[in-house]
Design a protein around this motif. Structure first.
Motif, PDB file in Angstrom:
ATOM      1  N   THR A   1      19.094   1.844  10.219  1.00  0.00           N
ATOM      2  CA  THR A   1      18.749   1.282  11.418  1.00  0.00           C
ATOM      3  C   THR A   1      18.314  -0.275  11.136  1.00  0.00           C
ATOM      4  O   THR A   1      18.425  -0.870  12.335  1.00  0.00           O
ATOM      5  CB  THR A   1      17.749   1.998  12.049  1.00  0.00           C
ATOM      6  OG1 THR A   1      16.508   2.258  11.043  1.00  0.00           O
ATOM      7  CG2 THR A   1      18.142   3.519  12.180  1.00  0.00           C
ATOM      8  N   THR A   2      18.068  -0.647  10.344  1.00  0.00           N
ATOM      9  CA  THR A   2      17.120  -1.898  10.004  1.00  0.00           C
ATOM     10  C   THR A   2      17.476  -2.339   8.671  1.00  0.00           C
ATOM     11  O   THR A   2      17.220  -1.502   7.690  1.00  0.00           O
ATOM     12  CB  THR A   2      15.789  -1.824   9.959  1.00  0.00           C
ATOM     13  OG1 THR A   2      15.214  -1.145  11.459  1.00  0.00           O
ATOM     14  CG2 THR A   2      15.149  -3.052  10.069  1.00  0.00           C
ATOM     15  N   ALA A   3      17.957  -3.659   8.546  1.00  0.00           N
ATOM     16  CA  ALA A   3      18.074  -4.358   7.083  1.00  0.00           C
ATOM     17  C   ALA A   3      16.866  -5.453   6.944  1.00  0.00           C
ATOM     18  O   ALA A   3      16.832  -6.188   8.258  1.00  0.00           O
ATOM     19  CB  ALA A   3      19.263  -5.043   7.198  1.00  0.00           C
TER      20      ALA A   3
ATOM     21  N   THR B   1       4.758  -3.127   6.369  1.00  0.00           N
ATOM     22  CA  THR B   1       4.323  -2.476   7.519  1.00  0.00           C
ATOM     23  C   THR B   1       5.739  -2.237   8.346  1.00  0.00           C
ATOM     24  O   THR B   1       5.644  -1.162   8.913  1.00  0.00           O
ATOM     25  CB  THR B   1       3.505  -3.675   8.376  1.00  0.00           C
ATOM     26  OG1 THR B   1       2.267  -3.919   7.607  1.00  0.00           O
ATOM     27  CG2 THR B   1       3.154  -3.112   9.751  1.00  0.00           C
ATOM     28  N   GLY B   2       6.650  -3.287   8.356  1.00  0.00           N
ATOM     29  CA  GLY B   2       7.855  -2.930   8.836  1.00  0.00           C
ATOM     30  C   GLY B   2       8.428  -1.509   8.448  1.00  0.00           C
ATOM     31  O   GLY B   2       8.971  -0.565   9.333  1.00  0.00           O
ATOM     32  N   LEU B   3       8.528  -1.252   7.111  1.00  0.00           N
ATOM     33  CA  LEU B   3       9.129  -0.097   6.495  1.00  0.00           C
ATOM     34  C   LEU B   3       8.442   1.151   6.960  1.00  0.00           C
ATOM     35  O   LEU B   3       8.911   2.401   7.353  1.00  0.00           O
ATOM     36  CB  LEU B   3       9.100  -0.025   4.923  1.00  0.00           C
ATOM     37  CG  LEU B   3       9.984  -1.216   4.053  1.00  0.00           C
ATOM     38  CD1 LEU B   3       9.674  -1.143   2.873  1.00  0.00           C
ATOM     39  CD2 LEU B   3      11.354  -0.719   4.728  1.00  0.00           C
ATOM     40  N   THR B   4       7.119   1.266   7.318  1.00  0.00           N
ATOM     41  CA  THR B   4       6.327   2.235   7.542  1.00  0.00           C
ATOM     42  C   THR B   4       6.589   2.571   9.046  1.00  0.00           C
ATOM     43  O   THR B   4       6.474   3.712   9.397  1.00  0.00           O
ATOM     44  CB  THR B   4       4.586   1.665   7.511  1.00  0.00           C
ATOM     45  OG1 THR B   4       4.497   1.410   5.972  1.00  0.00           O
ATOM     46  CG2 THR B   4       3.864   2.710   7.964  1.00  0.00           C
TER      47      THR B   4
ATOM     48  N   ILE C   1      16.497   2.705   6.139  1.00  0.00           N
ATOM     49  CA  ILE C   1      16.361   1.234   5.913  1.00  0.00           C
ATOM     50  C   ILE C   1      17.223   0.913   4.507  1.00  0.00           C
ATOM     51  O   ILE C   1      17.139   1.460   3.860  1.00  0.00           O
ATOM     52  CB  ILE C   1      14.847   0.981   6.049  1.00  0.00           C
ATOM     53  CG1 ILE C   1      14.260   1.811   5.038  1.00  0.00           C
ATOM     54  CG2 ILE C   1      14.393   1.325   7.260  1.00  0.00           C
ATOM     55  CD1 ILE C   1      12.863   1.540   4.757  1.00  0.00           C
ATOM     56  N   HIS C   2      17.368  -0.436   4.523  1.00  0.00           N
ATOM     57  CA  HIS C   2      17.713  -1.139   3.531  1.00  0.00           C
ATOM     58  C   HIS C   2      17.416  -2.657   3.178  1.00  0.00           C
ATOM     59  O   HIS C   2      17.743  -3.533   3.984  1.00  0.00           O
ATOM     60  CB  HIS C   2      19.496  -1.442   3.699  1.00  0.00           C
ATOM     61  CG  HIS C   2      20.082  -2.125   2.755  1.00  0.00           C
ATOM     62  ND1 HIS C   2      20.403  -1.283   1.327  1.00  0.00           N
ATOM     63  CD2 HIS C   2      20.630  -3.327   2.650  1.00  0.00           C
ATOM     64  CE1 HIS C   2      20.956  -2.331   0.470  1.00  0.00           C
ATOM     65  NE2 HIS C   2      21.183  -3.392   1.136  1.00  0.00           N
ATOM     66  N   PRO C   3      16.462  -2.621   2.205  1.00  0.00           N
ATOM     67  CA  PRO C   3      15.875  -4.123   2.056  1.00  0.00           C
ATOM     68  C   PRO C   3      17.075  -4.736   1.333  1.00  0.00           C
ATOM     69  O   PRO C   3      17.753  -4.235   0.368  1.00  0.00           O
ATOM     70  CB  PRO C   3      14.478  -3.747   0.686  1.00  0.00           C
ATOM     71  CG  PRO C   3      14.448  -2.232   0.838  1.00  0.00           C
ATOM     72  CD  PRO C   3      15.611  -1.420   1.516  1.00  0.00           C
TER      73      PRO C   3
END
Length: 102
Positions: A16-18, A89-92, A98-100
Motif C-alpha cells: 500500500t505504501t513505499a 509514525t507512518g508505519l504505525t 509496507i516496504h521501507p
C-alpha cells in the motif's frame, strides 16, 4: 530500477505504501518505479549530501570514523531523529503491506 518481472513481484505483495528514506540527490541518481496504486512517501533521514560524505572517505580510518559519526547522528541528529519519528509514525498508521526503501 525494477524491470517488468520485479514490478510483477512487487505488485503481488499487495503493497500500500513505499517509504523512501533517501535524500533528493540519491533519488535523482536512481529513481524508483512502483506498481500502480502504491502510495510513495519520501522521508529523508540523513542530513547532508551523501556524495559529499563519500568524497571525504580516503582511508579505512576515514570510513570507520564516517560510519561511527553517521550511526551516532542516527540517534542524536535533529534531521535523522525527525525522519525516523515520521517513518515509525507512518508505519504505525499505514494499513496493509509496507516496504521501507533504504
Amino acid at each position: 530500477m525494477p524491470n517488468d518481472a520485479d514490478l510483477a513481484t512487487l505488485a503481488g505483495l499487495s503493497l500500500t505504501t513505499a517509504y523512501d528514506l533517501r535524500g533528493p540527490d540519491e533519488i535523482t541518481q536512481k529513481q524508483d518505479k512502483l506498481p500502480a496504486g502504491v502510495n510513495y512517501v519520501n522521508i529523508p533521514v540523513v542530513a547532508g549530501n551523501i556524495d559529499e560524505f563519500i568524497a571525504n572517505v580516503h582511508t579505512p580510518e576515514d570510513a570507520r570514523a564516517a560510519m561511527q559519526d553517521g550511526n551516532r547522528k542516527n540517534v542524536t541528529g535533529v534531521t535523522e531523529r525527525a525522519g525516523y519519528a515520521t517513518l515509525l509514525t507512518g508505519l504505525t498508521n499505514t494499513a496493509g503491506s509496507i516496504h521501507p526503501r533504504y
